[in-house]
Design an enzyme around this catalytic site. Structure first.
Site, PDB file in Angstrom:
ATOM      1  N   GLY A  13       0.783  -1.238   0.000  1.00 54.91           N
ATOM      2  CA  GLY A  13       0.000   0.000   0.000  1.00 54.91           C
ATOM      3  C   GLY A  13       0.811   1.282   0.000  1.00 54.91           C
ATOM      4  CB  SER A  14       4.248   2.263  -0.993  1.00 59.23           C
ATOM      5  OG  SER A  14       4.360   1.921  -2.343  1.00 59.23           O
ATOM      6  CG  ASN A  15       1.521   3.449  -5.740  1.00 59.39           C
ATOM      7  OD1 ASN A  15       1.887   4.499  -6.253  1.00 59.39           O
ATOM      8  ND2 ASN A  15       2.116   2.288  -5.977  1.00 59.39           N
ATOM      9  CB  ILE A  96     -12.049  -4.500 -11.888  1.00 59.24           C
ATOM     10  CG1 ILE A  96     -10.976  -4.093 -10.871  1.00 59.24           C
ATOM     11  CG2 ILE A  96     -13.188  -3.492 -11.883  1.00 59.24           C
ATOM     12  CD1 ILE A  96     -11.458  -3.903  -9.456  1.00 59.24           C
ATOM     13  CG  ASN A 110      -3.979  -0.529 -12.121  1.00 53.70           C
ATOM     14  OD1 ASN A 110      -3.770  -0.677 -10.909  1.00 53.70           O
ATOM     15  ND2 ASN A 110      -3.364  -1.271 -13.023  1.00 53.70           N
ATOM     16  CG  HIS A 112       1.592  -1.631 -15.372  1.00 54.32           C
ATOM     17  ND1 HIS A 112       1.210  -2.897 -14.971  1.00 54.32           N
ATOM     18  CD2 HIS A 112       2.650  -1.796 -16.199  1.00 54.32           C
ATOM     19  CE1 HIS A 112       2.005  -3.790 -15.543  1.00 54.32           C
ATOM     20  NE2 HIS A 112       2.894  -3.141 -16.297  1.00 54.32           N
ATOM     21  CG  ASP A 153      -1.577  -3.987 -17.121  1.00 54.18           C
ATOM     22  OD1 ASP A 153      -2.067  -3.560 -16.064  1.00 54.18           O
ATOM     23  OD2 ASP A 153      -0.833  -4.980 -17.177  1.00 54.18           O
ATOM     24  CD  GLU A 182       4.560   2.193  -9.204  1.00 48.29           C
ATOM     25  OE1 GLU A 182       3.553   1.924  -8.542  1.00 48.29           O
ATOM     26  OE2 GLU A 182       5.397   1.324  -9.532  1.00 48.29           O
TER      27      GLU A 182
HETATM   28  C1  GRF Z   1       3.083  -0.967  -7.687  1.00 49.16           C
HETATM   29  O1  GRF Z   1       4.310  -1.217  -8.283  1.00 49.16           O
HETATM   30  C2  GRF Z   1       2.039  -0.735  -8.734  1.00 49.16           C
HETATM   31  O2  GRF Z   1       2.546  -0.200  -9.909  1.00 49.16           O
HETATM   32  C3  GRF Z   1       1.499  -2.114  -8.996  1.00 49.16           C
HETATM   33  O3  GRF Z   1       1.553  -2.775  -7.754  1.00 49.16           O
HETATM   34  C4  GRF Z   1       2.544  -2.184  -6.928  1.00 49.16           C
HETATM   35  C5  GRF Z   1       1.873  -1.827  -5.642  1.00 49.16           C
HETATM   36  O4  GRF Z   1       2.768  -1.361  -4.695  1.00 49.16           O
HETATM   37  N1  GRF Z   1       0.187  -2.068  -9.573  1.00 49.16           N
HETATM   38  P1  GRF Z   1       2.225  -0.724  -3.343  1.00 49.16           P
HETATM   39  O5  GRF Z   1       1.332  -1.759  -2.669  1.00 49.16           O
HETATM   40  O6  GRF Z   1       1.476   0.514  -3.688  1.00 49.16           O
HETATM   41  O7  GRF Z   1       3.459  -0.450  -2.535  1.00 49.16           O
END
Ligand code: GRF
Length: 198
Positions: A13-15, A96, A110, A112, A153, A182
Site C-alpha cells: 500500500g505505498s501508493n 474488476i 490503476n 502500472h 493494463d 509512482e
Molecule cells: C506498484 O508497483 C504498482 O505499480 C502495482 O503494484 C505495486 C503496488 O505497490 N500495480 P504498493 O502496494 O502501492 O506499494
C-alpha cells in the site's frame, strides 16, 4: 466539492499512502478525500495505516475471495453505500468485473510500473515487469496511470513518467526507482481526472 476516493489494495500500500498524504498535505488537499480502503489481504499493512488515518476500511474475508463474482458484487454494494467519485487500484491483484467498470466508467484508475503498452498484460506484475525490462535491454522504463477497462493494463493512459534504466540496475533497483515515481504521478493523475470531472 471535495471528491471522494476509494482505494483498493492487496499488498503493502505505498501508493495508497502517497494518495492519502497528497489529500492531507499535498496536491489533493481540499480537492479530494480518501473515504474507504478495501483490502483483499487481511494482513496488508495498508489496512493498519488507513485505520490510523481514521479512514474506513474493509478487509475481504477468505470466503469472499473464492468467487470473483461474489467479491465484485460485495465491493459494488459497499461503494454504492457511500458516495464515491473515483476508485484507485493500488497494487490490487483481483479482477474488476464488467459491472463495476460500467458503473464507474472512466472513474477507476490503476497504476502500472512500466511505460504501457510496453511490459503490460496478463502475468506482467511486480518484479517480473522490471526483470523483463532489464532483459530486453531497455534504456528507459517508468510508471503509467491508466483507466481500468476489461483488459489487462489496456485502458487509456492518463499519465506516464519515464525513469532511466542504468546498466548496473538489478530488477530491485529499478523497481525502487519506478516506485518513487509512482508515488509522484498517482496523485497528479488523480488531480487531472478531478479537474476533468468538474
Ligand atoms: C506498484 O508497483 C504498482 O505499480 C502495482 O503494484 C505495486 C503496488 O505497490 N500495480 P504498493 O502496494 O502501492 O506499494
Amino acid at each position: 466539492m471535495i471528491k471522494h476516493i476509494a482505494i483498493l489494495v492487496s499488498g503493502n500500500g505505498s501508493n495508497m499512502r502517497a494518495i492519502i498524504n497528497a489529500t492531507k498535505r499535498g496536491i489533493l488537499k481540499k480537492i479530494a478525500k480518501v473515504i474507504l480502503v478495501i483490502s483483499s489481504n487481511p494482513t496488508a499493512y495498508a489496512i493498519k495505516y488507513a485505520e490510523c488515518e481514521n479512514i474506513s476500511t474493509i478487509c475481504v474475508r477468505n470466503s469472499e475471495l473464492k468467487n470473483e463474482n461474489f467479491l465484485n458484487c460485495m465491493i459494488l454494494r459497499e461503494l454504492q453505500n457511500i458516495k464515491v467519485d473515483i476508485i484507485c487500484l493500488a497494487g490490487y491483484t483481483r479482477i474488476i468485473s464488467r459491472n463495476l467498470i460500467d458503473t464507474y466508467h472512466n472513474r477507476i484508475l490503476n497504476i502500472h510500473p512500466s511505460l504501457l503498452p510496453k511490459f503490460g498484460g496478463k502475468g506482467m506484475y511486480g518484479i517480473r515487469v522490471h526483470k523483463a525490462v532489464i532483459e530486453s535491454r531497455e534504456t528507459k522504463s517508468g510508471a503509467t496511470v491508466h483507466f481500468v477497462d476489461e483488459g489487462y493494463d489496456t485502458g487509456s493512459i492518463i499519465m506516464q513518467q519515464e525513469v532511466k534504466v542504468l546498466k548496473t540496475d538489478t530488477p530491485n533497483d529499478l523497481a525502487n526507482r519506478v516506485l518513487n515515481v509512482e508515488h509522484e504521478i498517482y496523485p497528479k493523475a488523480i488531480k487531472k481526472i478531478i479537474e476533468n470531472l468538474k
